[in-house]
Write a protein that holds these residues in place. Sequence first.
Motif, PDB file in Angstrom:
ATOM      1  N   THR A   1     100.879  32.155 -60.971  1.00 31.19           N
ATOM      2  CA  THR A   1     101.218  32.088 -62.546  1.00 31.19           C
ATOM      3  C   THR A   1     100.064  31.722 -63.306  1.00 31.19           C
ATOM      4  N   VAL A   2      99.779  32.420 -64.356  1.00 34.41           N
ATOM      5  CA  VAL A   2      98.791  31.894 -65.240  1.00 34.41           C
ATOM      6  C   VAL A   2      99.349  31.887 -66.839  1.00 34.41           C
ATOM      7  N   ASN A   3      99.568  30.551 -67.144  1.00 35.89           N
ATOM      8  CA  ASN A   3      99.940  30.292 -68.342  1.00 35.89           C
ATOM      9  C   ASN A   3      98.980  29.664 -69.151  1.00 35.89           C
ATOM     10  N   PHE A   4      99.716  28.863 -70.367  1.00 34.74           N
ATOM     11  CA  PHE A   4      98.853  27.948 -71.237  1.00 34.74           C
ATOM     12  C   PHE A   4      98.580  26.655 -70.663  1.00 34.74           C
ATOM     13  N   ALA A   5      99.081  26.241 -69.774  1.00 34.07           N
ATOM     14  CA  ALA A   5      99.293  24.713 -69.217  1.00 34.07           C
ATOM     15  C   ALA A   5      97.760  24.446 -69.046  1.00 34.07           C
ATOM     16  N   GLY A   6      97.098  23.319 -69.576  1.00 34.72           N
ATOM     17  CA  GLY A   6      95.917  22.664 -69.467  1.00 34.72           C
ATOM     18  C   GLY A   6      94.777  23.529 -70.459  1.00 34.72           C
ATOM     19  N   THR A   7      95.452  24.449 -71.080  1.00 29.76           N
ATOM     20  CA  THR A   7      94.506  25.034 -72.004  1.00 29.76           C
ATOM     21  C   THR A   7      94.338  24.021 -73.272  1.00 29.76           C
ATOM     22  N   VAL A   8      93.495  24.220 -74.238  1.00 34.56           N
ATOM     23  CA  VAL A   8      93.502  23.362 -75.451  1.00 34.56           C
ATOM     24  C   VAL A   8      93.059  24.295 -76.773  1.00 34.56           C
ATOM     25  N   SER A   9      93.527  23.646 -77.864  1.00 32.30           N
ATOM     26  CA  SER A   9      93.231  24.354 -79.116  1.00 32.30           C
ATOM     27  C   SER A   9      92.314  23.364 -79.786  1.00 32.30           C
ATOM     28  N   LEU A  10      91.103  23.919 -80.288  1.00 34.56           N
ATOM     29  CA  LEU A  10      90.181  23.339 -81.079  1.00 34.56           C
ATOM     30  C   LEU A  10      90.432  23.568 -82.605  1.00 34.56           C
ATOM     31  N   SER A  11      89.669  23.013 -83.566  1.00 30.13           N
ATOM     32  CA  SER A  11      89.686  22.956 -84.975  1.00 30.13           C
ATOM     33  C   SER A  11      89.485  24.647 -85.320  1.00 30.13           C
ATOM     34  N   ASP A  12      88.693  25.195 -84.302  1.00 26.09           N
ATOM     35  CA  ASP A  12      88.283  26.899 -84.846  1.00 26.09           C
ATOM     36  C   ASP A  12      88.017  27.404 -83.471  1.00 26.09           C
ATOM     37  N   CYS A  13      88.205  27.158 -82.489  1.00 24.40           N
ATOM     38  CA  CYS A  13      87.810  27.707 -81.042  1.00 24.40           C
ATOM     39  C   CYS A  13      89.113  27.322 -80.151  1.00 24.40           C
ATOM     40  N   SER A  14      88.940  27.769 -78.741  1.00 25.88           N
ATOM     41  CA  SER A  14      89.590  27.592 -77.676  1.00 25.88           C
ATOM     42  C   SER A  14      89.019  27.029 -76.638  1.00 25.88           C
ATOM     43  N   GLY A  15      89.578  26.381 -75.545  1.00 24.14           N
ATOM     44  CA  GLY A  15      89.082  25.678 -74.531  1.00 24.14           C
ATOM     45  C   GLY A  15      90.065  25.446 -73.405  1.00 24.14           C
ATOM     46  N   SER A  16      89.741  24.812 -72.398  1.00 24.91           N
ATOM     47  CA  SER A  16      90.493  24.174 -71.549  1.00 24.91           C
ATOM     48  C   SER A  16      90.136  22.894 -70.874  1.00 24.91           C
ATOM     49  N   VAL A  17      91.084  22.111 -70.274  1.00 26.94           N
ATOM     50  CA  VAL A  17      90.584  20.604 -69.385  1.00 26.94           C
ATOM     51  C   VAL A  17      90.287  21.250 -68.055  1.00 26.94           C
ATOM     52  N   ILE A  18      89.330  21.004 -67.637  1.00 27.95           N
ATOM     53  CA  ILE A  18      88.793  21.476 -66.364  1.00 27.95           C
ATOM     54  C   ILE A  18      88.172  20.485 -65.284  1.00 27.95           C
ATOM     55  N   ARG A  19      88.484  20.767 -64.136  1.00 21.89           N
ATOM     56  CA  ARG A  19      87.789  19.873 -63.033  1.00 21.89           C
ATOM     57  C   ARG A  19      87.183  20.805 -62.033  1.00 21.89           C
ATOM     58  N   PHE A  20      86.415  20.071 -61.200  1.00 24.99           N
ATOM     59  CA  PHE A  20      85.422  20.817 -60.129  1.00 24.99           C
ATOM     60  C   PHE A  20      86.079  20.674 -58.896  1.00 24.99           C
ATOM     61  N   PRO A  21      85.912  21.502 -58.014  1.00 24.75           N
ATOM     62  CA  PRO A  21      86.404  21.237 -56.842  1.00 24.75           C
ATOM     63  C   PRO A  21      86.354  19.962 -55.934  1.00 24.75           C
ATOM     64  N   ASN A  22      85.618  19.282 -56.289  1.00 24.33           N
ATOM     65  CA  ASN A  22      85.364  17.802 -55.715  1.00 24.33           C
ATOM     66  C   ASN A  22      85.655  16.655 -56.817  1.00 24.33           C
ATOM     67  N   SER A  23      86.215  17.177 -57.983  1.00 24.57           N
ATOM     68  CA  SER A  23      86.506  15.939 -59.020  1.00 24.57           C
ATOM     69  C   SER A  23      87.766  15.225 -58.146  1.00 24.57           C
ATOM     70  N   ALA A  24      87.854  14.005 -58.726  1.00 27.74           N
ATOM     71  CA  ALA A  24      88.848  13.030 -58.426  1.00 27.74           C
ATOM     72  C   ALA A  24      89.850  12.791 -59.524  1.00 27.74           C
ATOM     73  N   ASP A  25      91.238  12.503 -59.146  1.00 34.18           N
ATOM     74  CA  ASP A  25      92.012  12.326 -60.318  1.00 34.18           C
ATOM     75  C   ASP A  25      91.890  11.093 -61.033  1.00 34.18           C
ATOM     76  N   SER A  26      90.893  10.271 -60.590  1.00 35.04           N
ATOM     77  CA  SER A  26      90.432   9.066 -61.343  1.00 35.04           C
ATOM     78  C   SER A  26      89.333   9.337 -62.098  1.00 35.04           C
ATOM     79  N   ASP A  27      88.618  10.611 -62.381  1.00 33.83           N
ATOM     80  CA  ASP A  27      87.526  10.981 -62.994  1.00 33.83           C
ATOM     81  C   ASP A  27      88.081  10.985 -64.398  1.00 33.83           C
ATOM     82  N   PRO A  28      86.678  10.981 -65.318  1.00 34.23           N
ATOM     83  CA  PRO A  28      87.318  11.165 -66.783  1.00 34.23           C
ATOM     84  C   PRO A  28      87.377  12.622 -66.740  1.00 34.23           C
ATOM     85  N   ALA A  29      88.531  13.042 -67.678  1.00 33.63           N
ATOM     86  CA  ALA A  29      88.661  14.577 -67.721  1.00 33.63           C
ATOM     87  C   ALA A  29      87.693  15.282 -68.577  1.00 33.63           C
TER      88      ALA A  29
END
Length: 290
Positions: free
Chosen positions: A48-76
């Motif tokens: 299911t693809v929805n808006f969870a994890g996406t972000v709104s900028l002042s004038d653009c769109s974006g998303s909170v992303i991680r890489f396959p090897n990122s850890a939960d303790s890493d800075p987002a």
Amino acid sequence: MNKPLLAALSALALAGLGAAPAVAAPLTAAPAAHADSPALKAKSPAVTVNFAGTVSLSDCSGSVIRFPNSADSDPALVLSNGHCLETGFPDPGEVITGQSSSRTFGLLNASGSKIATLRANQVVYSTMTDTDITIYRLNTTYAQIKSSYGISPLTLSDTHPTAGTAIKVVSGYWKTTYSCSIDGFVNQLKEGDWTWKDSIRYTSSCNTIGGTSGSPVIDTSTGKVVAVNNTGNEDGERCTVNNPCEVDANGNVTVHQGTNYAEETYGIPACFTTGNKLNLSAAGCTLPKP
């Protein structure tokens, strides 16, 4: 480029009401998501693809992303376009790393409601050379975001996408989703002074508009990000700003008015090491260097 919203509105004011079809419109005028290709119709989404994890900028769109090897303790990290950088478009050949930033992002939940404001402390990487990306580092970790708001990041695929793949372009700014498929790949996409390589061409129903810049392009079979939405040919002009042209391996130039594009992201994970730290010298990293 799918203009940042303020630039889009400025262009509309200067050009008159009959111009610039790709500028931001009221939300009610944003195109509804629909499918237009046999490949998309035949392939049912596995996730299911929805808006969870996406972000709104002042004038653009974006998303909170991680890489396959990122850890939960890493800075987002947050991914958007290079042309959405708050300090202005990077010049051709320019690569920005480690630039201080306090930019804020509206974090969305699955239904598209803003549930938090996230803040950056650094522009980790930004360029409009070969690709069109800005990656921000936040002052919170993935674990903190999950604990506080119940939102997980989107994962970047580390493999090249495939033509015919069903995709969704999810705009956190407009809270609108576009559904289509990957029509093919462009050897070089030229727009004004900038050149992007191996870009994704959408089928026609991903008719993105101003404010959708930086939206994640999600493979509906895996839920992973395969590209970042960035531009479209508005007026049929050849290789001008807001009117990119396609250049094949033999140098032949073609123009596809109304066609929209994205920049692949599969090469980004190889440039980040433990702790989500940028390492442009890492094996397999092909991002442009300063």
